[in-house]
Scaffold this motif. Structure first.
Motif, PDB file in Angstrom:
ATOM      1  N   PHE A  28       0.840  -1.192   0.000  1.00  0.00           N
ATOM      2  CA  PHE A  28       0.000   0.000   0.000  1.00  0.00           C
ATOM      3  C   PHE A  28       0.875   1.242   0.000  1.00  0.00           C
ATOM      4  O   PHE A  28       2.072   1.174   0.251  1.00  0.00           O
ATOM      5  N   THR A  29       0.245   2.351  -0.286  1.00  0.00           N
ATOM      6  CA  THR A  29       0.880   3.654  -0.134  1.00  0.00           C
ATOM      7  C   THR A  29       0.267   4.300   1.103  1.00  0.00           C
ATOM      8  O   THR A  29      -0.949   4.274   1.285  1.00  0.00           O
ATOM      9  N   LEU A  30       1.097   4.847   1.961  1.00  0.00           N
ATOM     10  CA  LEU A  30       0.629   5.580   3.127  1.00  0.00           C
ATOM     11  C   LEU A  30       0.420   7.023   2.693  1.00  0.00           C
ATOM     12  O   LEU A  30       1.376   7.719   2.352  1.00  0.00           O
ATOM     13  N   VAL A  31      -0.830   7.464   2.641  1.00  0.00           N
ATOM     14  CA  VAL A  31      -1.177   8.823   2.239  1.00  0.00           C
ATOM     15  C   VAL A  31      -1.291   9.648   3.516  1.00  0.00           C
ATOM     16  O   VAL A  31      -2.110   9.357   4.382  1.00  0.00           O
ATOM     17  N   ILE A  32      -0.431  10.664   3.630  1.00  0.00           N
ATOM     18  CA  ILE A  32      -0.345  11.474   4.849  1.00  0.00           C
ATOM     19  C   ILE A  32      -0.921  12.855   4.551  1.00  0.00           C
ATOM     20  O   ILE A  32      -0.398  13.593   3.719  1.00  0.00           O
ATOM     21  N   ASP A  33      -1.995  13.179   5.239  1.00  0.00           N
ATOM     22  CA  ASP A  33      -2.708  14.435   5.030  1.00  0.00           C
ATOM     23  C   ASP A  33      -2.396  15.396   6.168  1.00  0.00           C
ATOM     24  O   ASP A  33      -2.739  15.136   7.319  1.00  0.00           O
ATOM     25  N   ALA A  34      -1.743  16.495   5.837  1.00  0.00           N
ATOM     26  CA  ALA A  34      -1.505  17.563   6.811  1.00  0.00           C
ATOM     27  C   ALA A  34      -2.767  18.420   6.841  1.00  0.00           C
ATOM     28  O   ALA A  34      -3.041  19.164   5.895  1.00  0.00           O
ATOM     29  N   GLY A  35      -3.541  18.310   7.889  1.00  0.00           N
ATOM     30  CA  GLY A  35      -4.817  19.002   7.971  1.00  0.00           C
ATOM     31  C   GLY A  35      -4.702  20.510   7.794  1.00  0.00           C
ATOM     32  O   GLY A  35      -3.696  21.119   8.142  1.00  0.00           O
ATOM     33  N   HIS A  36      -5.749  21.086   7.206  1.00  0.00           N
ATOM     34  CA  HIS A  36      -5.876  22.522   6.983  1.00  0.00           C
ATOM     35  C   HIS A  36      -4.859  23.002   5.950  1.00  0.00           C
ATOM     36  O   HIS A  36      -4.437  22.236   5.103  1.00  0.00           O
ATOM     37  N   GLY A  37      -4.464  24.263   5.982  1.00  0.00           N
ATOM     38  CA  GLY A  37      -3.520  24.817   5.020  1.00  0.00           C
ATOM     39  C   GLY A  37      -4.095  25.995   4.268  1.00  0.00           C
ATOM     40  O   GLY A  37      -5.311  26.147   4.122  1.00  0.00           O
ATOM     41  N   GLY A  38      -3.194  26.876   3.797  1.00  0.00           N
ATOM     42  CA  GLY A  38      -3.603  28.042   3.011  1.00  0.00           C
ATOM     43  C   GLY A  38      -4.583  28.914   3.765  1.00  0.00           C
ATOM     44  O   GLY A  38      -4.324  29.327   4.899  1.00  0.00           O
ATOM     45  N   LYS A  39      -5.747  29.154   3.148  1.00  0.00           N
ATOM     46  CA  LYS A  39      -6.763  30.040   3.740  1.00  0.00           C
ATOM     47  C   LYS A  39      -7.413  29.452   4.990  1.00  0.00           C
ATOM     48  O   LYS A  39      -8.116  30.152   5.702  1.00  0.00           O
ATOM     49  N   ASP A  40      -7.190  28.173   5.267  1.00  0.00           N
ATOM     50  CA  ASP A  40      -7.792  27.491   6.417  1.00  0.00           C
ATOM     51  C   ASP A  40      -6.709  27.215   7.464  1.00  0.00           C
ATOM     52  O   ASP A  40      -5.999  26.224   7.371  1.00  0.00           O
ATOM     53  N   PRO A  41      -6.581  28.085   8.487  1.00  0.00           N
ATOM     54  CA  PRO A  41      -5.509  27.911   9.464  1.00  0.00           C
ATOM     55  C   PRO A  41      -5.768  26.814  10.488  1.00  0.00           C
ATOM     56  O   PRO A  41      -4.842  26.350  11.148  1.00  0.00           O
ATOM     57  N   GLY A  42      -7.014  26.366  10.639  1.00  0.00           N
ATOM     58  CA  GLY A  42      -7.327  25.417  11.702  1.00  0.00           C
ATOM     59  C   GLY A  42      -7.310  26.122  13.043  1.00  0.00           C
ATOM     60  O   GLY A  42      -7.465  27.342  13.128  1.00  0.00           O
ATOM     61  N   ALA A  43      -7.104  25.373  14.098  1.00  0.00           N
ATOM     62  CA  ALA A  43      -7.096  25.930  15.455  1.00  0.00           C
ATOM     63  C   ALA A  43      -5.815  26.731  15.680  1.00  0.00           C
ATOM     64  O   ALA A  43      -4.783  26.474  15.067  1.00  0.00           O
TER      65      ALA A  43
END
Length: 156
Positions: A28-43
């Motif tokens: 398999f490929t491990l797909v790693i998603d860094a949450g948020h980004g760009g215009k969406d800063p998150g918490a």
């Protein structure tokens, strides 16, 4: 406290391949998603902006996984917004998708750790969810972070 928690959490996630006994040649490929980004800063708070922390941790996890011979893919490599449907659009059935977030809320019902699989997960995905959940909940218990449980959802 926040920096200590983040650094301890980051170190624990870097042990991700060891937690799961992953090794070179996995199918398999491990797909790693860094949450948020760009215009969406998150918490944000206590000197942290979620989108920056998630990206730094995603890159560190990828480097560790590559050093173990695992195939990986980052959903973003810099500070840009990528819609969820684009992040999951090319996932193959056997791929493992992890999305990194550092959630914060004033609501006690919305704070804590939760781990998702897609609906009707494969036995391998369910086993992965169980192992990750156990290890992260053990780490979080040292800091009083609530366990919101194992869940499933349709992402797209």
């Amino acid at each position: 406290m926040a920096r200590k928690l983040l650094s301890r959490f980051a170190v624990s996630l870097l042990l991700f391949p060891m937690w799961l006994e992953l090794k070179a040649g996995e199918p398999f490929t491990l797909v790693i998603d860094a949450g948020h980004g760009g215009k969406d800063p998150g918490a944000s708070g206590k000197g942290f902006i979620e989108k920056d922390q998630t990206l730094a941790l995603a890159i560190a996890i990828q480097k560790e996984c590559i050093s173990k011979g695992l195939r990986t893919y980052l959903t973003r490599r810099d500070d840009r917004f990528v819609p969820l449907q684009n992040r999951v659009a090319n996932l193959q059935k056997e791929d493992i998708f992890i999305s990194i977030h550092f959630n914060a809320s004033h609501s006690k019902t919305a704070e804590g750790f939760e781990i998702f699989t897609k609906r009707n997960p494969s036995p391998d995905a369910k086993q992965l969810q169980d192992k990750l959940h156990k290890n992260i909940v053990n780490l979080n218990s040292e800091y009083g972070i609530p366990d919101r449980g194992k869940k499933s959802a349709d992402f797209y």
